[in-house]
Design a protein around this motif. Structure first.
Motif, mmCIF file in Angstrom:
data_model
loop_
_atom_site.group_PDB
_atom_site.id
_atom_site.type_symbol
_atom_site.label_atom_id
_atom_site.label_comp_id
_atom_site.label_asym_id
_atom_site.label_seq_id
_atom_site.Cartn_x
_atom_site.Cartn_y
_atom_site.Cartn_z
ATOM 1 N N PHE A 154 0.853 -1.197 0.000
ATOM 2 C CA PHE A 154 0.000 0.000 0.000
ATOM 3 C C PHE A 154 0.887 1.246 0.000
ATOM 4 N N GLY A 157 2.417 1.939 -3.340
ATOM 5 C CA GLY A 157 1.420 2.428 -4.294
ATOM 6 C C GLY A 157 1.022 3.863 -3.992
ATOM 7 N N ALA A 158 0.786 4.159 -2.710
ATOM 8 C CA ALA A 158 0.384 5.516 -2.331
ATOM 9 C C ALA A 158 1.520 6.501 -2.596
ATOM 10 N N ASP A 161 1.692 7.258 -6.295
ATOM 11 C CA ASP A 161 0.598 8.185 -6.614
ATOM 12 C C ASP A 161 0.970 9.601 -6.174
ATOM 13 N N ASP A 167 -0.406 16.163 -5.635
ATOM 14 C CA ASP A 167 -1.524 16.990 -5.159
ATOM 15 C C ASP A 167 -2.024 16.578 -3.769
ATOM 16 N N VAL A 168 -1.257 15.729 -3.086
ATOM 17 C CA VAL A 168 -1.541 15.466 -1.677
ATOM 18 C C VAL A 168 -0.253 15.750 -0.900
ATOM 19 N N ASP A 175 -1.256 9.972 6.964
ATOM 20 C CA ASP A 175 -2.518 9.708 7.664
ATOM 21 C C ASP A 175 -3.341 8.643 6.936
ATOM 22 N N THR A 176 -3.346 8.704 5.623
ATOM 23 C CA THR A 176 -4.075 7.698 4.851
ATOM 24 C C THR A 176 -3.459 6.317 5.070
ATOM 25 N N PRO B 142 -8.400 14.007 -4.572
ATOM 26 C CA PRO B 142 -7.067 13.395 -4.647
ATOM 27 C C PRO B 142 -6.741 12.453 -3.491
ATOM 28 N N ARG B 143 -7.198 12.770 -2.290
ATOM 29 C CA ARG B 143 -6.843 11.915 -1.159
ATOM 30 C C ARG B 143 -7.518 10.554 -1.274
ATOM 31 N N ARG B 145 -8.408 9.199 -4.133
ATOM 32 C CA ARG B 145 -7.707 8.546 -5.255
ATOM 33 C C ARG B 145 -6.404 7.901 -4.765
ATOM 34 N N ALA B 146 -5.629 8.664 -3.980
ATOM 35 C CA ALA B 146 -4.364 8.130 -3.452
ATOM 36 C C ALA B 146 -4.621 6.921 -2.558
ATOM 37 N N ALA B 147 -5.688 6.995 -1.760
ATOM 38 C CA ALA B 147 -6.021 5.879 -0.862
ATOM 39 C C ALA B 147 -6.394 4.634 -1.669
ATOM 40 N N ARG B 149 -5.612 3.965 -4.833
ATOM 41 C CA ARG B 149 -4.455 3.452 -5.583
ATOM 42 C C ARG B 149 -3.506 2.693 -4.662
ATOM 43 N N GLY B 150 -3.283 3.239 -3.476
ATOM 44 C CA GLY B 150 -2.464 2.510 -2.506
ATOM 45 C C GLY B 150 -3.109 1.173 -2.181
ATOM 46 N N ALA B 187 -9.660 7.795 6.629
ATOM 47 C CA ALA B 187 -8.599 8.770 6.922
ATOM 48 C C ALA B 187 -8.552 9.852 5.851
ATOM 49 N N ALA B 188 -8.975 9.494 4.622
ATOM 50 C CA ALA B 188 -8.993 10.469 3.527
ATOM 51 C C ALA B 188 -10.296 11.262 3.528
#
Lengths: 192, 192
Positions: A154, A157-158, A161, A167-168, A175-176, B142-143, B145-147, B149-150, B187-188
């Motif tokens: 994870f 991957g994160a 991204d 953009d994060v 936190d995610t 975006p958050r 999306r990142a979550a 993708r991770g 979390a996101a």
């Protein structure tokens, strides 16, 4: 007493260290297949024979540069103190993400080159060391191990991204990731 | 009316399908670098020239076999109905893990060969399609999306651990993965 410099053990170690630093940069900037030992020697300002004296093949040199980076990373993220496991984990994660931020390109390239056997071995080693460290801290059986190993993927991957989109924030990534780990290990019967 | 078989469009498609099926098996059983077009043609019982008529290169053939598997997977995990996003996700995840269980060796090998450019492209495509599908279902920026993708990486890591150790059940893998996703998107800022 002569002023001729003596080639001491230190010189050899220092040269090796410099070569590994150069290698880390070259393998980040260029594709593995496009780099030859001749080019590397030229960039290092040494003969090809001397380069081969330090590293018997390009793949051995590549593996050594990865191992050097991995050792640096493992040292940076090791948190040895009396704090609870969850706090140590958080401190390790912060250190890891700070290191990634300093080594973005190289890290993205390493994760993306997991099919090169040398890279795959080092990535697996780092993930294994980290997984064992975390699972020991948390306690738990196969389900926690599977959760932690999934979580280390994870993270990669994160991070890709994050590097790709930008953009994060790093704290949002952290936190995610913590949310993912907490959710995974709670589902595996080990709430943190 | 002649009884000589006419080489119709269907024959070509059918031959292509059979070659892709053979390719999926061969690329699973052997290392990419060890397989030649000559060997593949021999295994298929056709001439090398005919094989090249269907696929211009080994890498094109490899990419086509991956795409065929990816299309099969995407079709299997697509859930088009009126159920809430979370339920569709669960149904898709169940279908995905069932498919992985049927294709364990090939899947593990694919995930591990992410450094082969053709494999990396297909893996990225499948992750992108799946990420877009899930993010659309959940909503979010975006958050999220990142979550997500991770989390798709988490899945691959947890699956490799599952295949490697075989000491957790498919349902445990699913529950751990759902826990990770729920934790990450919460979390996101997007609880499911």
């Amino acid at each position: 007493m002569s002023h001729t410099p003596a080639y001491t053990r230190l010189d050899v170690d220092e040269r090796r260290r410099q070569l590994l630093e150069l290698g880390a940069r070259l393998f980040t900037e260029r594709a593995y297949d496009e780099l030859s030992m001749a080019q590397i020697a030229r960039e290092a300002g040494i003969s090809k024979a001397l380069l081969y004296h330090y590293f018997p093949s390009k793949s051995a040199f590549f593996a050594a540069t990865l191992r050097e980076k991995a050792a640096e990373l493992t040292a940076r993220t090791e948190v040895e103190d009396d704090r609870p496991a969850a706090e140590q984990l958080l401190a390790g994660l912060d250190a890891f993400l700070a290191w990634v931020e300093d080594n973005q390109e190289g890290y993205a390239k390493l994760v993306r080159s997991a099919g090169i056997p040398e890279a795959a071995i080092v990535i697996d080693e780092v993930r294994d060391i980290t997984a064992v460290r975390i699972v020991e801290g948390l306690g738990g059986g196969p389900r926690v191990r599977a959760a932690v190993r999934g979580w280390l993927w994870f993270l990669d991957g994160a991070i890709l991204d994050w590097i790709e989109h930008g953009d994060v924030t790093r704290d949002e990534v952290r936190d995610t990731a913590l949310g993912a780990l907490a959710g995974a290990v709670a589902a595996a019967g080990r709430p943190i």
